[in-house]
Design an enzyme around this catalytic site. Structure first.
Site, PDB file in Angstrom:
ATOM      1  CB  SER A 555      68.401 -11.790  10.239  1.00 46.28           C
ATOM      2  OG  SER A 555      69.041 -12.426   9.143  1.00 46.28           O
ATOM      3  CE1 TYR A 568      64.173 -11.182   6.727  1.00 48.80           C
ATOM      4  CE2 TYR A 568      66.545 -11.291   6.376  1.00 48.80           C
ATOM      5  CZ  TYR A 568      65.410 -11.735   7.037  1.00 48.80           C
ATOM      6  OH  TYR A 568      65.519 -12.702   8.007  1.00 48.80           O
TER       7      TYR A 568
END
Length: 678
Positions: A555, A568
């Site tokens: 990400s 996350y």
């Protein structure tokens, strides 16, 4: 408007071809003769409609027929130069074609055109080939069928065989068909229905005779220690052996595999005569063109250890390659095509089953089906007499036939990822599904692994079903579940080349709101999950010795610090560093490890739909429905990132153009300056 004669031919072909007892996949051909108006003269012209080269009877359509003028085709008899030059006759068929389009005429066209019957079927039924390959085939033919069926000694398919069968029908008006020595059957009739009845009568009569008169143990007595393992044990052993077996089948060029533990295979391998029969090889040309002249057979009992089996398989592979090279050298001449590879297409392991290989999953599966046909043929021939396949020299003439080489040359160019086998986690929706779809479009076969098995199966069905994709259940945080998913991939496709760690979830919370449970969940699925998948996959990739690719869908957040997503972003940073660590460690095995850093992939995303989107929208003070547009406007390119964009990046990394790249992270975020890699 379809000619009714053609409609009947298609119906008959589909009926015969859809039942495996009648013929094998893409095996055999059917024809019909009749009249149509010549569009030039307006007069009736007599035509032959015959299944074209490479078609399959069970799925035949009108476009798969070759249409020829009978007067011109029969006139070729006057210019036929003899058996030494009969290959030239296939090219001559092109000058007999009528109309536009249609399939290319096959080598068997002469059989259909020259036989004086309105309808002709040529088929490869196991029962018929059993008689055709029996040592006393002529005597058995007379005993079983009387004068209704005539024996034809082995002759390679072609114009002369057509002349031979035409003469046999002329000399035997009572006959309804032939047994073609070493090959199959041909039947005919005045109507389409009669031809089909005659074909089925020959097939069923042969099968009934074999069932009634066969010896009780056609493969010999049972071999101690060679009986089938129980299902769970044999499938576990098959999965353990598969990487090595694939490396054996792929020494010359990569192959896709298929595994079967069908009862017929296990029975064959459990009896004393299987080594002798396997060594004799297959007989019907359709069989050995797909299975090679003989399989590689492991000569160890069923309970041999995986380690001992692997060591022996590698020894046998060396012998197999030497033997195949010698076979080629014995029969090749200056005009022969180059050797196409010396690796086996069929590997047999007692107690476990059969491993078959080909350029794609369908080819591998069909090769296995053909060897099952061959086993059935051996059973029938040995049960009545003894199995006597055609001579090795004849097998070579067909395997390395110039016409077969030309047929292979006409095949479409392989797609970039042809022969590659992919496993994508979290692939039932969103980014993972888009990746699976793109890899399949480029020629790979794909295991779609997801926590939701039903959705994984649905996604696989959309891609094209079991010859293209399979759905597999996996919880990537569970090591046993991961190993099981890898094993299922091996059993489905024979190996593994591409692994995409995509499974993930996200909880958008501030530091103080994030619980230890939240932290563990994020890390178990993505950091630990990616580690477990990569570890299990690496064992396979190393054993295969074919290199491979591991891709992490990380990400932008692995390098960008933003509010309210500590769990996350931390786990994404963990994944990002796994890429670097594994690239350094696995490079010695030619395994490349790369990552992709997407951002703002809202459309179709399971993560965003499960609450992450609402939380991120609240963080930015916007409506959730506007989140995709919001992310786009904050990028340099002002473009929304879609799942397909991430899939494109995966293909770029695993495709042929970046073969020398490893340890790279590719941003797919439409340009976020704060996430630039430094």
């Amino acid at each position: 408007m379809t000619n009714p004669i053609v409609a009947d031919l298609i119906s008959r072909s589909n009926s015969l071809g859809s039942d495996p007892k009648n013929t094998n996949y893409a095996g055999g051909n059917t024809s019909a003769k009749g009249a149509e108006k010549d569009p030039v003269t307006g007069e009736d012209v007599e035509l032959l409609w015959v299944k074209g080269s490479g078609g399959d009877l069970g799925t035949l359509k009108e476009t798969g027929l070759a249409t020829l003028r009978l007067d011109r085709m029969r006139a070729l008899v006057d210019v036929y130069p003899g058996v030494e030059r009969e290959d030239e006759m296939v090219a001559a068929f092109d000058y007999c074609l009528h109309g536009k389009g249609g399939a290319a005429p096959s080598i068997d066209t002469a059989m259909h055109g020259l036989v004086d019957a309105a309808h002709v079927d040529h088929l490869h039924p196991d029962s018929g080939i059993a008689i055709a390959t029996a040592a006393d085939g002529p005597e058995l033919t007379a005993k079983i069928f009387g004068e209704k069926v005539v024996w034809v000694p082995w002759r390679r398919p072609g114009f002369q065989l057509g002349l031979d069968i035409a003469e046999i029908k002329k000399q035997n008006p009572q006959a309804i068909g032939c047994i073609l020595g070493g090959h199959g059957i041909t039947a005919w009739g005045d109507t389409s229905a009669e031809s089909q009845r005659n074909s089925l009568w020959i097939i069923d009569t042969a099968a009934a005779h074999i069932a009634e008169h066969s010896t009780p143990e056609p493969f010999g007595p049972a071999l101690d220690g060679y009986a089938a393992l129980d299902e769970a044990e044999r499938r576990a052993k098959a999965a353990a052996l598969m990487p090595t077996i694939r490396s054996i089948a792929s020494a010359d060029k990569p192959q896709v595999g298929h595994y079967t533990d069908a009862e017929v295979v296990l029975e064959f391998l459990g009896h004393a005569e299987h080594p002798r029969l396997a060594e004799m090889g297959t007989s019907c040309p359709d069989h050995f063109l797909r299975t090679k002249v003989k399989p590689l057979v492991l000569d160890l009992p069923a309970d041999a250890s995986v380690e001992d089996s692997i060591a022996r398989l590698r020894e046998l592979h060396e012998s197999y390659r030497e033997d195949y090279q010698a076979y080629y050298d014995r029969h090749a001449n200056a005009d022969s095509p180059a050797i196409r590879g010396a690796d086996p297409a069929i590997v047999l392991v007692p107690g476990v089953g059969m491993f078959s290989f080909g350029k794609d999953k369908q080819t591998a599966r069909v090769a296995g089906e053909f060897y099952v046909n061959a086993i059935n043929v051996m059973r029938g021939a040995e049960g009545l007499s003894s199995y006597a396949p055609i001579d090795e020299s004849e097998k070579f003439r067909i395997e390395y036939w110039a016409l077969e080489e030309a047929k292979l040359a006409r095949m479409p160019k392989p797609k970039p990822l042809a022969t590659r086998i992919a496993l994508v986690t979290g692939a039932a929706s969103g980014i993972g599904k888009a990746i699976a779809e793109r890899l399949a479009e480029e020629g790979a076969v794909v295991a779609i692994a997801d926590l939701n098995l039903e959705k994984a199966k649905e996604a696989a069905a959309e891609i094209g079903g079991p010859d293209k994709a399979v759905g597999i259940a996996v919880d990537v945080s569970d090591e046993e579940a991961v190993i099981k998913a890898i094993d299922e991939t091996l059993l489905a496709f024979g190996g593994l080349d591409i692994v995409v760690n995509n499974a993930g979830l996200s909880l958008s919370k501030s530091l103080l709101e994030t619980t230890a449970k939240d932290w563990d969940l994020q890390h178990n699925v993505m950091a630990k999950g990616s580690f477990l998948v990569s570890k299990a996959a690496a064992r396979v990739l190393i054993d295969q010795d074919l290199g491979g690719d591991v891709i992490y869908i990380s990400s932008k957040n692995s390098v960008f610090a933003g509010p309210n997503n500590i769990a996350y972003s931390a786990t994404k940073a963990d994944q990002a560093h796994q890429v670097r660590l594994l690239a350094a460690e696995l490079g010695a095995h030619q395994i490349r490890v790369n990552g992709i850093n997407p951002d703002g992939v809202v459309q179709g995303s399971g993560i965003f739909a499960s609450g992450w989107g609402a939380n991120r929208a609240a963080t930015y003070g916007i409506e959730e429905k506007d989140l995709g547009k919001f992310y786009a406007q904050r990028t340099i390119l002002k473009r929304e990132v879609l799942p397909r964009n991430v899939a494109n990046a995966v293909f770029a990394l695993v495709g042929p153009e970046l073969s020398h790249t490893t340890g790279l992270h590719v941003p797919v975020d439409a340009g976020v300056a704060a996430a630039f890699l430094r």
